[in-house]
Design a protein around this motif. Sequence first.
Motif, PDB file in Angstrom:
ATOM      1  N   CYS A   5       0.846  -1.184   0.000  1.00  0.00           N
ATOM      2  CA  CYS A   5       0.000   0.000   0.000  1.00  0.00           C
ATOM      3  C   CYS A   5       0.886   1.240   0.000  1.00  0.00           C
ATOM      4  O   CYS A   5       1.789   1.366   0.848  1.00  0.00           O
ATOM      5  N   TYR A   6       0.625   2.154  -0.938  1.00  0.00           N
ATOM      6  CA  TYR A   6       1.514   3.300  -1.133  1.00  0.00           C
ATOM      7  C   TYR A   6       0.707   4.552  -1.453  1.00  0.00           C
ATOM      8  O   TYR A   6      -0.055   4.577  -2.419  1.00  0.00           O
ATOM      9  N   LEU A  34      -2.778   1.750  -4.486  1.00  0.00           N
ATOM     10  CA  LEU A  34      -2.207   3.078  -4.697  1.00  0.00           C
ATOM     11  C   LEU A  34      -3.226   4.130  -4.272  1.00  0.00           C
ATOM     12  O   LEU A  34      -4.398   4.078  -4.668  1.00  0.00           O
ATOM     13  N   LEU A  35      -2.769   5.094  -3.483  1.00  0.00           N
ATOM     14  CA  LEU A  35      -3.645   6.104  -2.918  1.00  0.00           C
ATOM     15  C   LEU A  35      -3.229   7.495  -3.371  1.00  0.00           C
ATOM     16  O   LEU A  35      -2.057   7.742  -3.631  1.00  0.00           O
ATOM     17  N   GLU A  36      -4.202   8.380  -3.422  1.00  0.00           N
ATOM     18  CA  GLU A  36      -3.982   9.771  -3.833  1.00  0.00           C
ATOM     19  C   GLU A  36      -3.277   9.812  -5.194  1.00  0.00           C
ATOM     20  O   GLU A  36      -2.269  10.486  -5.375  1.00  0.00           O
ATOM     21  N   THR A  37      -3.848   9.081  -6.138  1.00  0.00           N
ATOM     22  CA  THR A  37      -3.249   9.022  -7.477  1.00  0.00           C
ATOM     23  C   THR A  37      -3.405  10.340  -8.227  1.00  0.00           C
ATOM     24  O   THR A  37      -2.600  10.664  -9.101  1.00  0.00           O
ATOM     25  N   HIS A 186       4.972  -4.294   7.837  1.00  0.00           N
ATOM     26  CA  HIS A 186       6.135  -3.451   8.070  1.00  0.00           C
ATOM     27  C   HIS A 186       6.197  -2.307   7.067  1.00  0.00           C
ATOM     28  O   HIS A 186       5.616  -2.372   5.982  1.00  0.00           O
ATOM     29  N   HIS A 187       6.890  -1.247   7.480  1.00  0.00           N
ATOM     30  CA  HIS A 187       7.069  -0.076   6.627  1.00  0.00           C
ATOM     31  C   HIS A 187       8.304  -0.266   5.761  1.00  0.00           C
ATOM     32  O   HIS A 187       9.292  -0.860   6.192  1.00  0.00           O
ATOM     33  N   LEU A 188       8.245   0.264   4.560  1.00  0.00           N
ATOM     34  CA  LEU A 188       9.371   0.179   3.637  1.00  0.00           C
ATOM     35  C   LEU A 188      10.061   1.531   3.550  1.00  0.00           C
ATOM     36  O   LEU A 188       9.408   2.564   3.331  1.00  0.00           O
ATOM     37  N   GLU A 189      11.367   1.535   3.757  1.00  0.00           N
ATOM     38  CA  GLU A 189      12.142   2.765   3.593  1.00  0.00           C
ATOM     39  C   GLU A 189      12.234   3.063   2.106  1.00  0.00           C
ATOM     40  O   GLU A 189      12.795   2.296   1.334  1.00  0.00           O
ATOM     41  N   PHE A 190      11.667   4.212   1.703  1.00  0.00           N
ATOM     42  CA  PHE A 190      11.617   4.496   0.268  1.00  0.00           C
ATOM     43  C   PHE A 190      11.457   5.982   0.040  1.00  0.00           C
ATOM     44  O   PHE A 190      10.586   6.631   0.618  1.00  0.00           O
ATOM     45  N   ASP A 191      12.339   6.528  -0.765  1.00  0.00           N
ATOM     46  CA  ASP A 191      12.170   7.884  -1.290  1.00  0.00           C
ATOM     47  C   ASP A 191      12.212   8.963  -0.207  1.00  0.00           C
ATOM     48  O   ASP A 191      11.768  10.081  -0.435  1.00  0.00           O
ATOM     49  N   MET A 196       5.544   6.587   3.997  1.00  0.00           N
ATOM     50  CA  MET A 196       6.241   5.351   3.687  1.00  0.00           C
ATOM     51  C   MET A 196       5.264   4.275   3.230  1.00  0.00           C
ATOM     52  O   MET A 196       4.185   4.129   3.812  1.00  0.00           O
ATOM     53  N   PRO A 197       5.615   3.511   2.197  1.00  0.00           N
ATOM     54  CA  PRO A 197       4.766   2.377   1.805  1.00  0.00           C
ATOM     55  C   PRO A 197       4.721   1.347   2.939  1.00  0.00           C
ATOM     56  O   PRO A 197       5.673   1.234   3.726  1.00  0.00           O
TER      57      PRO A 197
END
Length: 299
Positions: A5-6, A34-37, A186-191, A196-197
């Motif tokens: 979920c992102y 996917l949210l807030e596209t 779990h949260h993914l470290e990204f960007d 966080m996704p």
Amino acid sequence: MSILCYNCRGLGNDPAVVRLRGLLRGETTDVVVLLETKLSSQEIQGVIKRLGGVYDGVGVDSVGRSAGVAILWREGVEVDVISSTAHHIDEAIRGVFNVDEWRLTGVYGWSRHEDKWKTWRLMKDIKSLSSLPWVMIGDFNQILFEHEKKGGAPREQALMDEFREAVDECELLDVGFSDVPTITLHHLEFDKSDHMPIKLAMFSPIKSFKGKRFRFEDMWVTSEGCEEVVRESWVHSGALGSGQDALYKLGACSRKLSEWSKIQFGDLRKQIEETRKRMHFLDSCPPLPETVNERKGVC
């Protein structure tokens, strides 16, 4: 089975699509929410094509350049859309776990303070549409408890209470703070983003959880008798010798506290609902001295 979920905060430009492609390349996942596209359903299909044919999917039109939800899935996953709005997609899913069907809902909650009640109503409306085993995931733009965030101004207690009531009424469990052995989150470290996704992995078929989840009320701490109830239920529920014993003691404490609270305070949920209705009534009355004073007393 895994769900990613992102909140992508818009997919209407090349860098955003490249970031999404990079995220999905690094994570093996069956379903993507996917949210807030900030895109139309037709534009979402264009994004899906740019992901290289790995996913099929469906999106809903955003409201201008706000909101918008999409759900993508890999080959072998069968999906039927149950309902959708600019703020959610609700789907029946087959093809995993060798079970007939289960249900996935992706939600992007209203962000404006005065509109948050619409999120609670949407959750309850969605629940009424199906009795399938259910996973709801998304960005609700609201927290259940103050400790779930870091920094910033404190959240309004009434909104957190209303969100928890909606979760309870929908018979949902917060996976991030519940003991569900067959599920990990779990949260993914990204960007380097504060959005966080999250990745939800499920290792067995989804089961329906019946009954309301126990919640410890802050007001109990200052109420006479609470400490004694906890002490007595802990001491008299067996010797603490293993993790299983600890869980048993916690269960005994929750049951005793619930019984004590009902005797001490009555039906809190009913009282809150009656007070809320009274507040709505007083808000609709002319600002006479007696109604203004009563409103202050209710607050």
